[in-house]
Design an enzyme around this catalytic site. Structure first.
Site, PDB file in Angstrom:
ATOM      1  N   LYS A 183       0.819  -1.233   0.000  1.00  0.00           N
ATOM      2  CA  LYS A 183       0.000   0.000   0.000  1.00  0.00           C
ATOM      3  C   LYS A 183       0.846   1.273   0.000  1.00  0.00           C
ATOM      4  O   LYS A 183       0.463   2.291   0.569  1.00  0.00           O
ATOM      5  CB  LYS A 183      -0.950   0.018   1.209  1.00  0.00           C
ATOM      6  CG  LYS A 183      -1.828  -1.219   1.321  1.00  0.00           C
ATOM      7  CD  LYS A 183      -2.684  -1.177   2.570  1.00  0.00           C
ATOM      8  CE  LYS A 183      -3.411  -2.494   2.776  1.00  0.00           C
ATOM      9  NZ  LYS A 183      -4.215  -2.519   3.997  1.00  0.00           N
ATOM     10  N   ASP A 230      -8.043  -7.072  10.345  1.00  0.00           N
ATOM     11  CA  ASP A 230      -9.330  -6.395  10.164  1.00  0.00           C
ATOM     12  C   ASP A 230     -10.501  -7.366  10.019  1.00  0.00           C
ATOM     13  O   ASP A 230     -11.625  -7.074  10.449  1.00  0.00           O
ATOM     14  CB  ASP A 230      -9.284  -5.415   8.988  1.00  0.00           C
ATOM     15  CG  ASP A 230      -8.804  -6.049   7.685  1.00  0.00           C
ATOM     16  OD1 ASP A 230      -8.477  -7.255   7.678  1.00  0.00           O
ATOM     17  OD2 ASP A 230      -8.736  -5.332   6.676  1.00  0.00           O
TER      18      ASP A 230
END
Length: 477
Positions: A164, A200
């Site tokens: 990312k 997550d």
């Protein structure tokens, strides 16, 4: 069978015209059952002591050993780092109340040293505690760190590689919990309690699990896709111990990386993979998640236009540009014909009513395949839990998050209908997560504290029993 307006033939016939290979986007129930069976084999490979290294579905232990039982309470901190912004939260569990602060990470810091990054995080956390009058308290912290890690304990997680856009030096191969603690120690003006690392997907399961104690699966279908579930520890061969359960982060996006899904890939899937930043990796994710669905639709529309089936054979500059057809267009187009007309105009296309209707059907076909493949994968998990527990019938809840599931007008209903057909002996409730990386992270920490407290009570009880036995022996002498 859906008929296309003014053309007089079915959607299946139409889609076969735009697919030069024999594998259309429509997948039969039998094919979905076969996909589910293949994933079941990959789950076992991922759980194996010697086979997990080469398994495409990684089946990572999370060291989360229980779901919420509803008794959790107290104040917790949460950090959520997974992009150019990160969040600091104060969560009061029993009141379901939270305070949130969003902090930016400058581009140069994303490419600087690890010490700079963690010092910045520690500073933002300190500012948050100061502004909310929490500096005098030592609160436990849940840390959602959304980068590839090897988790060794609930409070020890080694960064495998940055993604990312991050590339901070001195972090890969290191324990990120320790790096955070060292940064806080360098400041020296506040303290934190125990730290729990949280994926997550696990956070999604745990945040829903507080509201519904039968929630034992977490699933995300957004930009990417993943799922976790509660597995019997005796089946997790690389973990010592045989009693109890542990949440497993499947990383099911990697399903198919070994070629086992090649027979259902279309030429458009192959092209999306080939032009991605990570060819050959996360094949399943590229077939079903939001980062890629728009591009699949764009490639289909380009081919159909070249074949003179759409837009009078004229490809606009926008349609010919990779990434220009956004996944959100799929949801908007399927939500109404007027939306389709507006988006096609914005893309600079010379369309008529038949074109707009066909584009809606293409979007429906691609999104439906995504929902059905996701259902096949989810059916694998619920059937595994049922078989693990030797149950004739399983009643369970799935905590869900992600923009594709939340925002597409029919995705959730199609997924739910399909998974019930593929797992008929399972009664499944779906619960949308409100804040997996915030409330869920706090909940992981709360459950870990509850289990630690229960363990201490057991040890104290065992100690008292031993003392009583020794006293009885002495009296008998």
């Amino acid at each position: 069978m859906t008929q296309l307006p003014c053309l007089g033939f079915s959607l299946n016939t139409f889609m076969s015209l735009c697919c030069s290979r024999d594998t259309p986007f429509q997948l039969s129930p039998e094919t979905l059952q076969e996909v589910s069976a293949r994933l079941r084999k990959d789950l076992l490979r991922g759980l194996g002591k010697h086979s997990h290294h080469k398994a495409p579905v990684k089946m990572l232990p999370t060291f989360v050993r229980a779901t919420p039982d509803g008794t959790e309470k107290g104040d917790f901190l949460a950090l959520d780092l997974g992009g150019t912004n990160f969040r600091v939260l104060h969560v009061r569990v029993e009141e379901e109340a939270q305070k949130v602060q969003i902090c930016a990470i400058p581009q140069e810091m994303m490419l600087g040293t690890g010490e700079q990054l963690f010092d910045h995080i520690a500073t933002c956390l300190g500012d948050f505690l100061e502004s909310h009058n929490l500096k005098g308290q030592t609160l436990p912290l849940g840390f959602t760190f959304s980068f590839p890690c090897e988790q060794l304990e609930i409070d020890k997680s080694i960064l495998i590689r940055w993604t990312k856009g991050f590339n901070c030096s001195g972090v890969e191969g290191k324990d990120v919990v320790q790096l955070l603690k060292e940064a806080i120690h360098r400041r020296g003006d506040y303290h934190i309690g125990s730290v729990a690392m949280v994926n997550d997907t696990v956070g999604t399961m745990m945040s829903c699990g507080y509201k519904d104690q039968s929630c034992e699966i977490g699933m995300i279908i957004g930009t990417g896709t993943n799922a976790c579930y509660m597995e019997e520890i005796k089946n997790v061969k690389r973990i010592e111990g045989k009693d109890g359960r542990m949440c497993i982060n499947t990383e099911w996006g990697g399903f198919g990386d070994d070629g086992c899904l090649d027979d259902i890939l279309t030429e458009f899937d192959v092209e999306v993979d080939k032009t991605s930043i990570n060819p050959g990796v996360h094949i399943f994710e590229k077939m079903i998640s939001g980062m890629y669905l728009g591009e699949i639709v764009r490639l289909v529309l380009v081919k159909m236009t070249k074949d003179k089936l759409l837009f009078k054979g004229q490809i606009s500059e926008a349609l010919g540009t990779p990434g220009r057809f956004e996944t959100k267009f799929i949801s908007e187009i399927e939500d109404g014909l007027e939306n389709a007309k507006k988006i096609l105009t914005e893309l600079g296309l010379d369309w008529d009513l038949v074109d707009a209707s066909v584009v809606r059907l293409v979007c429906d076909t691609i999104s439906s395949r995504s929902a059905y493949l996701c259902a096949a994968a989810l059916a694998t998990l619920v059937n595994r839990i049922r078989n693990n527990r030797k149950l004739g019938h399983l009643k369970t809840t799935v905590g869900v998050d992600g923009t594709v599931y939340r925002k597409h007008p029919t995705f959730s209903s199609k997924l739910q209908k399909a998974v019930r057909l593929l797992a008929p002996q399972c009664d499944i409730t779906f619960l949308v997560s409100e804040d997996g990386s915030g409330t869920g992270a706090a909940m992981v920490t709360a459950v870990a504290q509850r289990l630690a407290h229960q363990s201490r009570l057991l040890e104290e009880s065992d100690g008292e029993d031993n003392e009583e036995e020794e006293e009885e022996e002495e009296e008998g002498q």
